[in-house]
Design an enzyme around this catalytic site. Structure first.
Site, PDB file in Angstrom:
ATOM      1  N   GLY A  65      -4.919 -15.863  37.649  1.00 21.13           N
ATOM      2  CA  GLY A  65      -6.100 -15.609  36.835  1.00 21.13           C
ATOM      3  C   GLY A  65      -6.548 -16.832  36.055  1.00 21.13           C
ATOM      4  N   ASP A  66      -5.588 -17.640  35.609  1.00 17.60           N
ATOM      5  CA  ASP A  66      -5.922 -18.871  34.891  1.00 17.60           C
ATOM      6  C   ASP A  66      -6.567 -19.886  35.828  1.00 17.60           C
ATOM      7  OD1 ASP A  66      -4.641 -17.694  32.672  1.00 17.60           O
ATOM      8  OD2 ASP A  66      -2.713 -18.492  33.326  1.00 17.60           O
TER       9      ASP A  66
END
Length: 328
Positions: free
Chosen positions: A259-260
């Site tokens: 997600g980062d």
């Protein structure tokens, strides 16, 4: 002083994980790295040739030294990081048994970064900066960190920065009631909101993807980028919905940090100022941004570290153009 593309604020930890896939109970040897949603984004953006400033507190200890030197080695500005003599740098352990998502065990209570409060926010954090990126992890760290991150967002907006917010839900850090209340209250303060499907359901209940996007846009963000895992992602801007298919990979090694990586990919395109000068420019940029975000998110699942295998700009451009990265 040269411009800073992105300022990000949050906690980083020293990460230990067994050298081989093994239970923590019996692992004899560990490798050391660093972990933290905001620093994951910072490193990936720096490799994509964005200038990044990372703000945090660290203990005055060897672990804090390690985090600072690692981030500085990636070209990130760490000059505003504060060291706390009587508090420790947080640590975490990741356990990957070779099947399913890894287990992560956090030891961050009463860490240096958990001491952040409104009084810590400084004007020079945002000096010459264009954009602020924050996550929903920081407000969960300590007694005063909810007010702290809200002040960070409000102050950045007053300074003229645009703001992105990834809810990055961490159920282990606070109650679900508190998490929902705080995360919903921060959405109106951002320009770009980037939840995952599970986080959207947590915040708004079971609804269609289109309803999630519509309701989040109504809360105030200019752009919503909804992460859909194997289904890719969808972008929402005004009444427009943009779909982007997933970048296919053959196997999943470790989903932590995906997600980062998605966030960094999205921002690396959207923050090209000339692309956001018009309605048409935003739509065009959002198409490209979602595609790059999907690629980077998928690539992040191919290695054990949270950020270690992130590609540089030359490599991601080759992938986007469907060309082979030359071996070294």
């Amino acid at each position: 002083m040269s411009k800073v593309d992105v300022v990000t604020v949050g906690e980083s930890m020293v990460l230990f994980q067994p050298i081989t896939d093994n239970s923590l109970n019996y692992a004899p040897l560990f490798m050391k790295s660093l972990a933290g949603a905001e620093s994951n984004v910072a490193i990936t953006l720096a490799r994509l040739q964005k200038k990044v400033r990372w703000i945090s507190k660290l203990g005055k200890d060897p672990f804090g030294d390690f985090i600072l030197s690692t981030l500085a080695g990636e070209g990130i500005d760490v000059s505003r990081v504060k060291r706390e003599v009587h508090k420790n740098t947080a640590i975490c352990f990741k356990e990957n048994k070779g099947y399913g998502d890894p287990n992560v065990y956090y030891y961050r209570k009463n860490s240096a970064a958990s001491l952040f409060s409104q009084e810590d926010v400084k004007e020079d954090w945002f000096e010459n900066a264009l954009h602020l990126h924050v996550t929903g992890i920081t407000p969960a760290l300590g007694e005063n960190t909810v007010e702290f991150i809200r002040e960070v967002m409000v102050f950045a907006r007053k300074q003229g920065l645009s703001i992105s917010f990834d809810p990055n839900l961490r159920r282990k850090l606070w109650t679900e009631e508190k998490a929902k209340e705080v995360l919903l209250s921060l959405i109106p303060l951002c320009d770009i909101f980037m939840p995952g499907l599970e986080e959207a359901e947590f915040l708004l209940g079971n609804q269609s993807v289109e309803n999630y996007g519509k309701q989040f846009i109504e809360m105030g963000p200019k752009i919503v980028a909804l992460k859909l895992g194997e289904q890719g992602s969808k972008g929402f801007y005004k009444d427009q919905i943009i779909e982007s298919s997933a970048y296919k990979v053959n196997r999943i090694v470790d989903t932590v940090g995906a997600g980062d990586a998605f966030a960094a990919g999205l921002l690396s395109v959207l923050l090209e100022e000339e692309n956001l000068a018009s309605h048409e420019g935003i739509l065009r940029s959002l198409h490209h941004a979602l595609r790059r975000a999907n690629i980077l998110g998928a690539l992040a699942t191919q290695y054990k570290g949270d950020w270690d295998g992130a590609p540089n700009l030359e490599e991601i451009l080759l992938i986007e153009n469907e060309k082979q990265i030359p071996s070294r």
